[in-house]
Design an enzyme around this catalytic site. Sequence first.
Site, PDB file in Angstrom:
ATOM      1  CG  ASP A  88      30.839  44.816  46.838  1.00 57.64           C
ATOM      2  OD1 ASP A  88      31.422  43.800  46.411  1.00 57.64           O
ATOM      3  OD2 ASP A  88      31.376  45.934  46.879  1.00 57.64           O
ATOM      4  CG  HIS A  89      30.613  39.873  42.971  1.00 58.28           C
ATOM      5  ND1 HIS A  89      30.901  41.024  42.296  1.00 58.28           N
ATOM      6  CD2 HIS A  89      31.615  39.029  42.694  1.00 58.28           C
ATOM      7  CE1 HIS A  89      32.034  40.867  41.628  1.00 58.28           C
ATOM      8  NE2 HIS A  89      32.489  39.667  41.854  1.00 58.28           N
ATOM      9  CG  HIS A 132      34.277  44.735  43.969  1.00 56.81           C
ATOM     10  ND1 HIS A 132      32.979  44.535  44.354  1.00 56.81           N
ATOM     11  CD2 HIS A 132      34.275  44.577  42.624  1.00 56.81           C
ATOM     12  CE1 HIS A 132      32.231  44.263  43.289  1.00 56.81           C
ATOM     13  NE2 HIS A 132      33.003  44.296  42.230  1.00 56.81           N
TER      14      HIS A 132
HETATM   15  C1  BG6 Z   1      32.809  43.406  38.752  1.00 54.34           C
HETATM   16  C2  BG6 Z   1      33.429  44.443  37.856  1.00 54.34           C
HETATM   17  O1  BG6 Z   1      32.053  44.033  39.758  1.00 54.34           O
HETATM   18  O2  BG6 Z   1      33.820  42.617  39.342  1.00 54.34           O
HETATM   19  C3  BG6 Z   1      34.274  43.751  36.784  1.00 54.34           C
HETATM   20  O3  BG6 Z   1      32.424  45.213  37.231  1.00 54.34           O
HETATM   21  C4  BG6 Z   1      35.277  42.816  37.409  1.00 54.34           C
HETATM   22  O4  BG6 Z   1      34.932  44.711  35.968  1.00 54.34           O
HETATM   23  C5  BG6 Z   1      34.596  41.878  38.405  1.00 54.34           C
HETATM   24  O5  BG6 Z   1      35.880  42.067  36.375  1.00 54.34           O
HETATM   25  C6  BG6 Z   1      35.620  41.063  39.179  1.00 54.34           C
HETATM   26  O6  BG6 Z   1      34.937  40.097  39.931  1.00 54.34           O
HETATM   27  P1  BG6 Z   1      35.635  38.718  40.311  1.00 54.34           P
HETATM   28  O7  BG6 Z   1      34.639  38.033  41.180  1.00 54.34           O
HETATM   29  O8  BG6 Z   1      35.890  38.007  39.021  1.00 54.34           O
HETATM   30  O9  BG6 Z   1      36.898  39.057  41.014  1.00 54.34           O
END
Ligand code: BG6
Length: 484
Positions: free
Chosen positions: A177-178, A240
């Site tokens: 989960d980044h 997230h």
């Molecule tokens: C991803 C989603 O996991 O996270 C995207 O699939 C979203 O829809 C993105 O735009 C948001 O990531 P960050 O790091 O740009 O906040």
Amino acid sequence: MVSRVIPVDSFDLVIFGGTGDLARRKILPGLFRRYASGQMPDEGRIIGAARSDMTCDEFRTMVKEAVEEFDPKSAKDTENLSKFLDRVFYVAVDAKGDGGWKELGELLRPDMIRAFYFSVAPSLFGAIAERLKTFDLADDDSRIVVEKPFGKDLETARALNRSLAEHFLESQIYRIDHYLGKETVQNLMAVRFGNMLFEPLWNSQYVDHIQITVAETVGVGGRGGYYDTSGAMRDMVQNHLMQLLCLIAMEPPAKFDPDAVRDEKLKVIRALDPVEPHHIVRGQYAASDKTASYREDVENPRSFTESFVAMRCAISNWRWAGTPFYLRTGKRLKARTSEIAVVFKDAPHSIFGAEAGVHRNVLSIRLQPNEGMTLGVTIKEPGPGGMRLVDVPLDMSFAEALGPDAEEVPDAYERLIMDVIRGNQTLFMRGDEVEAAWAWTDPIINGWSNRNDVPKPYDTGSAGPDDALMLMHRDGRRWREIKE
Ligand code: BG6
């Protein structure tokens, strides 16, 4: 401040889906930055694996172009880029057949950490896991990395977990989960558990409510096909936002180790109450002068998928009973910003009288942009005129406080990949965590489809549908402004 880069051990990292969008945008440029910083050792190698027939040289050209496109600043370091490309290899592999696996085996070196990144559709996870074992490419120390979407509901997540568990131990599976790789998200734990100041107040006795906002200005872009079957609830909340909620709400783990942290997060998810339908608002962005509507973007004129969700959640445990958690996320909103705000209760008695007004401390943790923290404190307004109170921010931008080091923090993906090589699962989701998160989101999503719920339209550049404002107003509270 001198940055400390500790090199990881040598490895062979195979990226299935190595020619795909995520690999080009995030994984490969991130690995290059780790190489240039000295963290990826010279003995480390990256092997792209995908369906396309291409030579190593063609893949290297693709990697070079990806770094130049998605991180032009780092790409200027041409000397390191060319050395990095020497560490890159390619093999064409048929994920569902036998082609290419033997060749992949011949490329892999003995006595190296082996990691396999599944940057492919989840429908291929099981087939790839099986072939890694059949062709004897993975041993008990090998790691596999999987990406979201990890299932689309509890049943599919369970099936995925089972298909991976047939071939790999839980300790070998890294579910990314980044958001957990973001610098400030980890800072949440540092702030909570590294300071004496906050933890004693971190409960329903002192905290009025908590707001978590992840707002984006982008639309669904070219991902309409995927997004329309997913929606904001599956795409953002189930993973997230849920992870942010867990880190804010969890009990202090006994130590910063993978299972201690993940056990505490799991307890939070399990303590979440079901969400009442009137405590949740769905929205879908309308067209603006310059941008298309959600339905146009996904080319589905009858789509009822949400691009925005706002909800009020409750955690039924000793620490949080009575403190609502408000979550909201959406696309095409006013600004790109992610923030967690801990809003403390009013002082029990104002010695300055009613005319001094109501003042509240708010601790705001900004995940992006301008990572940092602000603590709103109440002071006397300077000058004559008696005791007039005013709220001022104690503001700490990490970039200002920590200097250039703060600007050079690794991006979420590169940090997480280095953790895979180090064998540290703390910032990865465990199978039971993912299943518990689906068990909580499934009834919400099923309720919408059973009721044929239609998302409320909202203007591009707004803060979402008016009903989302009402969700807070009804409770006598207000959302914080969405601003960069
Ligand atoms: C991803 C989603 O996991 O996270 C995207 O699939 C979203 O829809 C993105 O735009 C948001 O990531 P960050 O790091 O740009 O906040």
